[in-house]
Scaffold this motif. Structure first.
Motif, PDB file in Angstrom:
ATOM      1  N   THR A 101       0.838  -1.194   0.000  1.00 47.11           N
ATOM      2  CA  THR A 101       0.000   0.000   0.000  1.00 47.11           C
ATOM      3  C   THR A 101       0.873   1.244   0.000  1.00 47.11           C
ATOM      4  N   ALA A 102       0.307   2.323  -0.489  1.00 47.80           N
ATOM      5  CA  ALA A 102       0.954   3.636  -0.454  1.00 47.80           C
ATOM      6  C   ALA A 102      -0.143   4.694  -0.404  1.00 47.80           C
ATOM      7  N   LYS A 103       0.189   5.834   0.141  1.00 45.60           N
ATOM      8  CA  LYS A 103      -0.763   6.942   0.213  1.00 45.60           C
ATOM      9  C   LYS A 103      -1.093   7.426  -1.195  1.00 45.60           C
ATOM     10  N   THR A 104      -2.055   8.304  -1.294  1.00 46.40           N
ATOM     11  CA  THR A 104      -2.463   8.835  -2.591  1.00 46.40           C
ATOM     12  C   THR A 104      -2.629  10.347  -2.529  1.00 46.40           C
ATOM     13  N   GLU A 105      -2.664  10.931  -3.707  1.00 46.58           N
ATOM     14  CA  GLU A 105      -2.922  12.356  -3.867  1.00 46.58           C
ATOM     15  C   GLU A 105      -4.211  12.515  -4.672  1.00 46.58           C
ATOM     16  N   PRO A 106      -5.087  13.439  -4.287  1.00 49.97           N
ATOM     17  CA  PRO A 106      -6.360  13.616  -5.000  1.00 49.97           C
ATOM     18  C   PRO A 106      -6.213  13.944  -6.482  1.00 49.97           C
ATOM     19  N   ASP A 107      -5.110  14.581  -6.880  1.00 47.34           N
ATOM     20  CA  ASP A 107      -4.911  14.938  -8.286  1.00 47.34           C
ATOM     21  C   ASP A 107      -4.464  13.765  -9.154  1.00 47.34           C
ATOM     22  N   ALA A 108      -4.072  12.669  -8.552  1.00 47.69           N
ATOM     23  CA  ALA A 108      -3.577  11.501  -9.291  1.00 47.69           C
ATOM     24  C   ALA A 108      -4.693  10.458  -9.359  1.00 47.69           C
ATOM     25  N   TRP A 109      -5.590  10.645 -10.291  1.00 47.57           N
ATOM     26  CA  TRP A 109      -6.797   9.823 -10.344  1.00 47.57           C
ATOM     27  C   TRP A 109      -7.103   9.387 -11.769  1.00 47.57           C
ATOM     28  N   THR A 110      -7.905   8.323 -11.858  1.00 46.67           N
ATOM     29  CA  THR A 110      -8.422   7.828 -13.132  1.00 46.67           C
ATOM     30  C   THR A 110      -9.754   7.158 -12.851  1.00 46.67           C
ATOM     31  N   VAL A 111     -10.732   7.381 -13.705  1.00 45.82           N
ATOM     32  CA  VAL A 111     -11.986   6.628 -13.635  1.00 45.82           C
ATOM     33  C   VAL A 111     -11.968   5.634 -14.784  1.00 45.82           C
ATOM     34  N   VAL A 112     -12.142   4.358 -14.448  1.00 49.64           N
ATOM     35  CA  VAL A 112     -12.163   3.280 -15.428  1.00 49.64           C
ATOM     36  C   VAL A 112     -13.398   2.430 -15.149  1.00 49.64           C
ATOM     37  N   ASP A 113     -14.221   2.238 -16.176  1.00 47.19           N
ATOM     38  CA  ASP A 113     -15.438   1.422 -16.019  1.00 47.19           C
ATOM     39  C   ASP A 113     -16.247   1.845 -14.800  1.00 47.19           C
ATOM     40  N   ARG A 115     -15.369   3.259 -12.064  1.00 49.89           N
ATOM     41  CA  ARG A 115     -14.701   3.044 -10.780  1.00 49.89           C
ATOM     42  C   ARG A 115     -13.566   4.046 -10.663  1.00 49.89           C
ATOM     43  N   LEU A 116     -13.386   4.589  -9.451  1.00 48.02           N
ATOM     44  CA  LEU A 116     -12.358   5.583  -9.186  1.00 48.02           C
ATOM     45  C   LEU A 116     -11.097   4.903  -8.656  1.00 48.02           C
ATOM     46  N   TYR A 117      -9.977   5.191  -9.300  1.00 47.65           N
ATOM     47  CA  TYR A 117      -8.668   4.684  -8.886  1.00 47.65           C
ATOM     48  C   TYR A 117      -7.776   5.870  -8.575  1.00 47.65           C
ATOM     49  N   LEU A 118      -7.092   5.808  -7.447  1.00 49.48           N
ATOM     50  CA  LEU A 118      -6.168   6.865  -7.042  1.00 49.48           C
ATOM     51  C   LEU A 118      -4.745   6.324  -7.066  1.00 49.48           C
ATOM     52  N   ASN A 119      -3.790   7.232  -7.220  1.00 51.58           N
ATOM     53  CA  ASN A 119      -2.385   6.855  -7.240  1.00 51.58           C
ATOM     54  C   ASN A 119      -1.567   7.745  -6.319  1.00 51.58           C
ATOM     55  N   PHE A 120      -0.350   7.309  -6.047  1.00 45.90           N
ATOM     56  CA  PHE A 120       0.588   8.002  -5.171  1.00 45.90           C
ATOM     57  C   PHE A 120       0.828   9.435  -5.636  1.00 45.90           C
ATOM     58  N   ASP A 121       1.060   9.616  -6.916  1.00 45.01           N
ATOM     59  CA  ASP A 121       1.217  10.935  -7.520  1.00 45.01           C
ATOM     60  C   ASP A 121       0.962  10.792  -9.019  1.00 45.01           C
ATOM     61  N   GLY A 123       3.008  11.011 -11.515  1.00 46.37           N
ATOM     62  CA  GLY A 123       4.019  10.196 -12.189  1.00 46.37           C
ATOM     63  C   GLY A 123       3.715   8.713 -12.077  1.00 46.37           C
ATOM     64  N   VAL A 124       3.345   8.286 -10.897  1.00 47.39           N
ATOM     65  CA  VAL A 124       2.968   6.880 -10.697  1.00 47.39           C
ATOM     66  C   VAL A 124       1.694   6.584 -11.470  1.00 47.39           C
ATOM     67  N   ARG A 125       0.773   7.536 -11.501  1.00 46.68           N
ATOM     68  CA  ARG A 125      -0.454   7.340 -12.284  1.00 46.68           C
ATOM     69  C   ARG A 125      -0.116   7.082 -13.753  1.00 46.68           C
TER      70      ARG A 125
END
Length: 148
Positions: A101-113, A115-121, A123-125
């Motif tokens: 697990t790792a923390k996430t940032e609200p700006d590093a996001w994607t909606v797929v099908d 569903r909301l997916y968040l990422n660390f930052d 760059g990781v997104r």
């Protein structure tokens, strides 16, 4: 984006910082005490952008407090929280696909099908987006064991 030593070190540092916390929570809660660091989960779907929530519109879901930018968004969430809550408890989708697990940032996001997916930052997104189906498949196989 090329995975740099800096990105790798940042993910590693986040991994070291989160295991004790992650073992206690199925929903990632930021330092401010709110899921998604206080951002409105519904806004990602309705406005296609991160929008800060307000203290006057909040809901509890899976022992975490979510904030919303409007009464309408709060009502939509309350009607079907599983639809709007981020996948993998709001932990970094890429990290979960790798088995941690790792923390996430609200700006590093994607909606797929839907569903909301968040990422660390962001760059990781970008790295996560290179193989979204594979990363989702691996993360689904790892979740929720990575927080136990």
């Amino acid at each position: 984006m090329i995975v740099t030593r800096r990105t790798t070190l940042a993910l590693f540092a986040a991994t070291i910082a989160t295991p004790v916390f992650a073992a206690k929570a199925k929903i990632f809660v930021g330092n401010n005490g709110f899921a998604i660091n206080g951002y409105d989960p519904v806004a990602y779907f309705t406005q296609s952008t991160p929008v800060e929530g307000m203290d006057s519109y909040k809901s509890e879901y899976m022992d975490a407090t979510f904030l919303f930018s409007s009464a309408e968004n709060k009502a939509m969430f309350d009607e079907n929280p599983a639809q709007y809550a981020p996948q993998y408890g709001g932990y970094c989708a890429y990290a979960v696909s790798k088995g941690y697990t790792a923390k996430t940032e609200p700006d590093a996001w994607t909606v797929v099908d839907d569903r909301l997916y968040l990422n660390f930052d962001t760059g990781v997104r970008d790295v996560w987006r290179r193989d979204i189906p594979g990363n989702i498949e691996r993360a689904n196989a790892n979740w929720p064991d990575v927080v136990n």
